[in-house]
Enzyme design. Structure first.
Site, PDB file in Angstrom:
ATOM      1  N   TYR A 100      10.334  -0.684   4.767  1.00  0.00           N
ATOM      2  CA  TYR A 100       9.919  -1.938   5.403  1.00  0.00           C
ATOM      3  C   TYR A 100      10.217  -3.117   4.503  1.00  0.00           C
ATOM      4  CZ  TYR A 100       5.549  -0.882   2.775  1.00  0.00           C
ATOM      5  OH  TYR A 100       4.623  -0.540   1.819  1.00  0.00           O
TER       6      TYR A 100
ATOM      7  N   MET B 212       9.258  -6.846   3.012  1.00  0.00           N
ATOM      8  CA  MET B 212       8.051  -7.664   2.807  1.00  0.00           C
ATOM      9  C   MET B 212       8.332  -8.925   2.016  1.00  0.00           C
ATOM     10  SD  MET B 212       5.655  -5.772  -0.035  1.00  0.00           S
ATOM     11  CE  MET B 212       4.659  -7.242  -0.300  1.00  0.00           C
TER      12      MET B 212
ATOM     13  N   LYS C 130       6.116 -12.355  -0.113  1.00  0.00           N
ATOM     14  CA  LYS C 130       4.834 -12.876  -0.590  1.00  0.00           C
ATOM     15  C   LYS C 130       4.615 -14.222   0.094  1.00  0.00           C
ATOM     16  CE  LYS C 130       3.708  -9.608  -3.517  1.00  0.00           C
ATOM     17  NZ  LYS C 130       4.181  -9.534  -4.890  1.00  0.00           N
TER      18      LYS C 130
ATOM     19  N   GLN D  94       8.617   5.174  -5.199  1.00  0.00           N
ATOM     20  CA  GLN D  94       8.934   3.909  -4.550  1.00  0.00           C
ATOM     21  C   GLN D  94      10.150   3.281  -5.189  1.00  0.00           C
ATOM     22  OE1 GLN D  94       7.821   3.148  -7.442  1.00  0.00           O
ATOM     23  NE2 GLN D  94       7.211   1.036  -7.696  1.00  0.00           N
TER      24      GLN D  94
HETATM   25  O1  76R Z   1       6.710  -2.431 -13.896  1.00  0.00           O
HETATM   26  C1  76R Z   1       6.710  -1.740 -12.876  1.00  0.00           C
HETATM   27  O2  76R Z   1       7.686  -1.682 -12.107  1.00  0.00           O
HETATM   28  C2  76R Z   1       5.482  -0.944 -12.520  1.00  0.00           C
HETATM   29  C3  76R Z   1       4.457  -1.795 -11.895  1.00  0.00           C
HETATM   30  C4  76R Z   1       4.892  -2.268 -10.505  1.00  0.00           C
HETATM   31  C5  76R Z   1       5.508  -3.472 -10.168  1.00  0.00           C
HETATM   32  C6  76R Z   1       5.910  -4.598 -11.086  1.00  0.00           C
HETATM   33  C7  76R Z   1       4.716  -1.543  -9.271  1.00  0.00           C
HETATM   34  C8  76R Z   1       4.166  -0.273  -9.189  1.00  0.00           C
HETATM   35  N1  76R Z   1       5.166  -2.303  -8.238  1.00  0.00           N
HETATM   36  C9  76R Z   1       5.679  -3.475  -8.744  1.00  0.00           C
HETATM   37  C10 76R Z   1       6.290  -4.509  -8.043  1.00  0.00           C
HETATM   38 MN1  76R Z   1       4.974  -1.891  -6.253  1.00  0.00          MN
HETATM   39  N2  76R Z   1       4.870  -1.448  -4.293  1.00  0.00           N
HETATM   40  C11 76R Z   1       5.029  -2.338  -3.249  1.00  0.00           C
HETATM   41  C12 76R Z   1       4.611  -1.698  -2.032  1.00  0.00           C
HETATM   42  O3  76R Z   1       2.613  -2.027   1.304  1.00  0.00           O
HETATM   43  C13 76R Z   1       2.295  -2.824   0.398  1.00  0.00           C
HETATM   44  O4  76R Z   1       1.151  -3.337   0.350  1.00  0.00           O
HETATM   45  C14 76R Z   1       3.298  -3.227  -0.648  1.00  0.00           C
HETATM   46  C15 76R Z   1       4.562  -2.379  -0.685  1.00  0.00           C
HETATM   47  C16 76R Z   1       4.238  -0.409  -2.343  1.00  0.00           C
HETATM   48  C17 76R Z   1       3.746   0.658  -1.391  1.00  0.00           C
HETATM   49  C18 76R Z   1       4.407  -0.254  -3.771  1.00  0.00           C
HETATM   50  C19 76R Z   1       4.147   0.917  -4.493  1.00  0.00           C
HETATM   51  N3  76R Z   1       5.769  -3.722  -5.778  1.00  0.00           N
HETATM   52  C20 76R Z   1       6.317  -4.604  -6.652  1.00  0.00           C
HETATM   53  C21 76R Z   1       6.895  -5.705  -5.916  1.00  0.00           C
HETATM   54  C22 76R Z   1       7.648  -6.898  -6.534  1.00  0.00           C
HETATM   55  C23 76R Z   1       6.650  -8.000  -6.692  1.00  0.00           C
HETATM   56  C24 76R Z   1       7.167  -9.228  -7.378  1.00  0.00           C
HETATM   57  O5  76R Z   1       8.137  -9.142  -8.166  1.00  0.00           O
HETATM   58  O6  76R Z   1       6.553 -10.310  -7.146  1.00  0.00           O
HETATM   59  C25 76R Z   1       6.665  -5.460  -4.591  1.00  0.00           C
HETATM   60  C26 76R Z   1       7.104  -6.295  -3.413  1.00  0.00           C
HETATM   61  C27 76R Z   1       5.966  -4.217  -4.512  1.00  0.00           C
HETATM   62  C28 76R Z   1       5.506  -3.640  -3.342  1.00  0.00           C
HETATM   63  N4  76R Z   1       4.250  -0.051  -6.771  1.00  0.00           N
HETATM   64  C29 76R Z   1       4.064   0.460  -8.031  1.00  0.00           C
HETATM   65  C30 76R Z   1       4.082   0.999  -5.864  1.00  0.00           C
HETATM   66  C31 76R Z   1       3.790   2.204  -6.621  1.00  0.00           C
HETATM   67  C32 76R Z   1       3.587   3.584  -5.991  1.00  0.00           C
HETATM   68  C33 76R Z   1       3.784   1.864  -7.954  1.00  0.00           C
HETATM   69  C34 76R Z   1       3.526   2.787  -9.142  1.00  0.00           C
HETATM   70  C35 76R Z   1       4.865   3.183  -9.700  1.00  0.00           C
HETATM   71  C36 76R Z   1       4.752   4.096 -10.881  1.00  0.00           C
HETATM   72  O7  76R Z   1       4.063   3.729 -11.851  1.00  0.00           O
HETATM   73  O8  76R Z   1       5.364   5.170 -10.809  1.00  0.00           O
END
Ligand code: 76R
Length: 278
Positions: free
Chosen positions: A174, A176, A178, A214
């Site tokens: 999907y 998305m 902000k 992810q």
């Molecule tokens: O540094 C890292 O990459 C780890 C921390 C992390 C970041 C910075 C992280 C962890 N995410 C990050 C960034 Mn995420 N993520 C989503 C969704 O449905 C929703 O509500 C949101 C959709 C999911 C399901 C998900 C899962 N993440 C982001 C960003 C960029 C934001 C920005 O730059 O402003 C988005 C849009 C986003 C959205 N995230 C994790 C997960 C999962 C499962 C983790 C843990 C990963 C791990 O530690 O293995």
């Protein structure tokens, strides 16, 4: 044999890969008029094209059946050169012959680093809070572990090795963004506030380790929302659980806007053709 190469100069990102999510409907009515040998030829042609694309260096192509009639089938393509991505997308669109696949949805994005990843000084502070200061006997080991983990994780974000279909058959995608609403403007928050909020997001995310893989790819300036979210899982229950739980996290509850959701079941082309009665 189809030529997946292009004669034009490559368009490469400064780092990472281009990512295309492609969704198609099969024009069953046109397909039914083909005779059996023509159908076989076209099925084989698609299988050959997919194998050929999968053989391009640094390129991954994941075919899947799209559950629910938003689409019949789809592909996730990860490749460095935009020229190659474009060429492959056009070849895939004609993969069963002209007029057999109609695009229903697509998304262009790029792999990217995170602005919010934990830095060495931040991890040092975290360790200090746990009573492990730089002179503590465990400090060096913890730091080495941290570096190894971060390097692996960073490499995965930029140059992902997507997981196998056998182990991770469910693909949820999907788009998305902000929010930029008065009072709910992510981009008007300070970096420190955003980082704090993202730390909460990551904390929830990490509890899904081993259950969800992810890949967050950036699409600002490339497509209609700001990110593509690709989630790999073994069951739809894990997808539903993580998306639901994240809705309560401030990053999502206050600031996230979502596009359409798609569920795919990954399978190779012969199984996909069987699934679609082709
Ligand atoms: O540094 C890292 O990459 C780890 C921390 C992390 C970041 C910075 C992280 C962890 N995410 C990050 C960034 Mn995420 N993520 C989503 C969704 O449905 C929703 O509500 C949101 C959709 C999911 C399901 C998900 C899962 N993440 C982001 C960003 C960029 C934001 C920005 O730059 O402003 C988005 C849009 C986003 C959205 N995230 C994790 C997960 C999962 C499962 C983790 C843990 C990963 C791990 O530690 O293995």
């Amino acid at each position: 044999m189809t030529d997946t190469s292009t004669s034009l100069p490559p368009i490469l990102p400064t780092e990472g890969r281009h990512v295309l999510h492609l969704y198609y409907r099969v024009e069953q009515e046109a397909w039914q008029y083909l005779d059996a040998s023509e159908k076989r030829k076209r099925r084989d042609g698609l299988a050959r094209l997919v194998r050929e694309i999968q053989g391009i260096p640094d390129t991954q192509l994941l075919p899947f059946s799209a559950v629910s009639p938003k689409a019949d089938l789809g592909f996730m393509l990860v490749t460095p050169d935009l020229q190659v991505a474009d060429r492959c997308a056009k070849l895939l669109g004609e993969g069963l012959g002209a007029g057999m696949l109609t695009p229903t949805f697509s998304w262009l994005s790029m792999t990217e680093r995170s602005e919010y990843t934990m830095t060495e000084p931040e991890y040092t502070d975290t360790l200090r809070e746990e009573g492990i200061g730089p002179t503590h006997p465990e400090f060096a080991g913890k730091m080495a572990e941290f570096h190894a983990r971060m390097e692996k994780y960073m490499r995965y974000r930029i140059e992902p090795e997507l997981p196998s279909a056998a182990e991770w058959p469910v693909l949820c995608f999907y788009p998305m963004s902000k929010r930029r609403n008065p009072g709910q403007n992510w981009y008007a928050l300070s970096f420190e506030d955003r980082k704090l909020l993202m730390a909460g997001h990551a904390r929830i995310g990490r509890t899904y380790s081993g259950r969800i893989l992810q890949l967050i790819t950036g699409s600002t300036g490339l497509d209609d929302m700001e990110w593509g979210v690709s989630l790999f899982a073994k069951t739809t229950s894990e997808i539903k659980a993580i998306v639901y739980e994240m809705r309560f996290d401030e990053v999502s509850s206050q600031y996230a806007e979502f596009g359409e959701f798609f569920i795919g079941i990954r399978m190779d082309i012969p199984d996909l053709c069987n699934r679609l009665n082709l």
